[in-house]
Design a protein around this motif. Structure first.
Motif, PDB file in Angstrom:
ATOM      1  N   ASP A  57      42.450  35.688  39.191  1.00 29.65           N
ATOM      2  CA  ASP A  57      42.593  36.320  38.087  1.00 29.65           C
ATOM      3  C   ASP A  57      43.159  35.246  36.898  1.00 29.65           C
ATOM      4  O   ASP A  57      42.811  34.557  35.657  1.00 29.65           O
TER       5      ASP A  57
ATOM      6  N   ARG B  60      42.337  31.340  37.408  1.00 31.12           N
ATOM      7  CA  ARG B  60      40.398  30.753  37.423  1.00 31.12           C
ATOM      8  C   ARG B  60      40.537  29.596  36.634  1.00 31.12           C
ATOM      9  O   ARG B  60      41.303  30.049  35.388  1.00 31.12           O
TER      10      ARG B  60
ATOM     11  N   ARG C 234      40.158  41.099  30.039  1.00 33.61           N
ATOM     12  CA  ARG C 234      40.968  39.747  30.600  1.00 33.61           C
ATOM     13  C   ARG C 234      40.836  39.162  29.749  1.00 33.61           C
ATOM     14  O   ARG C 234      42.303  38.313  29.354  1.00 33.61           O
TER      15      ARG C 234
ATOM     16  N   SER D 147      36.860  40.373  41.961  1.00 33.19           N
ATOM     17  CA  SER D 147      37.360  39.488  41.112  1.00 33.19           C
ATOM     18  C   SER D 147      37.222  37.622  41.031  1.00 33.19           C
ATOM     19  O   SER D 147      36.989  37.143  40.965  1.00 33.19           O
TER      20      SER D 147
HETATM   21  O1   DC Z   1      40.038  45.550  35.018  1.00 30.71           O
HETATM   22  P1   DC Z   1      39.074  45.491  35.993  1.00 30.71           P
HETATM   23  O2   DC Z   1      39.976  45.969  37.768  1.00 30.71           O
HETATM   24  O3   DC Z   1      37.793  47.175  36.736  1.00 30.71           O
HETATM   25  O4   DC Z   1      38.168  44.038  36.527  1.00 30.71           O
HETATM   26  C1   DC Z   1      37.689  44.113  37.677  1.00 30.71           C
HETATM   27  C2   DC Z   1      38.108  42.225  38.066  1.00 30.71           C
HETATM   28  O5   DC Z   1      37.270  41.755  36.557  1.00 30.71           O
HETATM   29  C3   DC Z   1      39.183  42.506  37.390  1.00 30.71           C
HETATM   30  O6   DC Z   1      39.188  41.340  39.195  1.00 30.71           O
HETATM   31  C4   DC Z   1      39.189  41.655  36.582  1.00 30.71           C
HETATM   32  C5   DC Z   1      38.248  41.176  36.380  1.00 30.71           C
HETATM   33  N1   DC Z   1      37.848  41.203  34.805  1.00 30.71           N
HETATM   34  C6   DC Z   1      37.760  39.745  34.292  1.00 30.71           C
HETATM   35  O7   DC Z   1      37.781  38.676  34.206  1.00 30.71           O
HETATM   36  N2   DC Z   1      37.176  39.378  32.928  1.00 30.71           N
HETATM   37  C7   DC Z   1      37.130  40.499  32.372  1.00 30.71           C
HETATM   38  N3   DC Z   1      37.464  40.894  31.167  1.00 30.71           N
HETATM   39  C8   DC Z   1      37.244  42.353  32.391  1.00 30.71           C
HETATM   40  C9   DC Z   1      37.819  41.813  34.258  1.00 30.71           C
END
Ligand code: DC
Length: 256
Positions: free
Chosen positions: A214, A217, A141, A111
């Motif tokens: 998340d 930011r 995300r 993260s």
């Molecule tokens: O979906 P996940 O839990 O595997 O994601 C891991 C980390 O990466 C989480 O903190 C969110 C980030 N992430 C992001 O910022 N952008 C994305 N497209 C996918 C995940």
């Protein structure tokens, strides 16, 4: 609704916080349509894992971006398992790191590196290279906001913090009882020793820290695109969510 430029494969973007069920829905959807699958979170997890292993300062944006640019990451499809967060196998420089990137201690570094603009920039072409015929289901995300702003269908899948923590706990338990290939890590052993209520509270607290980072930011925050359809899965089973998603897919004339 956006339309992909001619000759470019269609994308379905699935964004939302962890535990919303989006990993499971994305793999099921990709299988149902026969499309490619991008688990973009796995890429941030790989960068977090490498940084953790090399003891890198998580404030060192340039070194983190170099990891993101240089790591040879391969995401391969595996049969979908409903309780697993993703149906992909992750190789880094030909080594299977699938279990390693899912360890509890990788979540916060992942993260944190995901909040570094240079890392996001370095991973952008890697993610966009997954867009191939006949189509791509992209899970993350910022799939609908930044990486594939012209996705034909954008879904923002969410659920209450409680429901998401419960699902995460179930995934951890399933992993423990499924004879996962590896021994639990230090922090996981601590969690295993906890009573169930304390474990749920610990997972919820850790999830909230991650989600807040998340969401807040400045670059590519976790956010629904203005043209996304939001589905709240708190009271829904995965089958219910799939039915709702497939109805949208048909409505947009996507897939076979
Ligand atoms: O979906 P996940 O839990 O595997 O994601 C891991 C980390 O990466 C989480 O903190 C969110 C980030 N992430 C992001 O910022 N952008 C994305 N497209 C996918 C995940």
């Amino acid at each position: 609704m956006s339309t992909a430029p001619a000759g470019v494969a269609d994308v379905i973007a699935l964004d939302g916080p962890g535990g919303s069920g989006k990993g499971t829905v994305a793999s099921r959807l990709a299988s149902a349509l026969g499309w490619h699958l991008l688990d973009s979170g796995a890429l941030y997890r790989v960068v977090g894992l490498i940084a953790l292993r090399s003891g890198l300062d998580l404030g060192d944006a340039e070194s983190l971006a170099a990891i993101a640019r240089n790591a040879r990451i391969e995401l391969k499809r595996a049969p979908a398992v409903d309780s697993a967060p993703s149906s992909i196998v992750v190789f880094v420089d030909d080594i299977d790191e699938t279990d390693a990137i899912r360890r509890a201690e990788v979540e916060q570094p992942a993260s944190r590196v995901a909040a570094v603009p240079a890392v996001r920039e370095a991973l952008l072409p890697t993610q966009q290279a997954f867009r191939n015929p006949p189509g791509l289901v992209a899970d993350g995300r910022d799939m609908g906001t930044v990486v594939f702003p012209d996705a034909r269908l954008k879904i923002f899948l969410t659920a209450s913090a409680d429901a998401r923590a419960r699902r995460r706990l179930r995934q951890l338990k399933d992993r423990r009882t499924s004879g996962s290939l590896r021994a639990p890590s230090g922090s996981e052993r601590e969690q295993i020793a906890m009573p169930a209520d304390a474990e749920l509270a610990a997972i919820r607290a850790s999830t909230e820290v991650r989600d807040e980072r998340d969401r807040s930011r400045p670059v590519s925050p976790l956010l629904a695109a203005p043209d996304a359809v939001t589905i709240d899965s708190t009271e829904m089973s995965i089958d219910d969510v799939m039915a709702a998603v497939m109805a949208l897919v048909r409505e947009r004339g996507l897939g076979r």
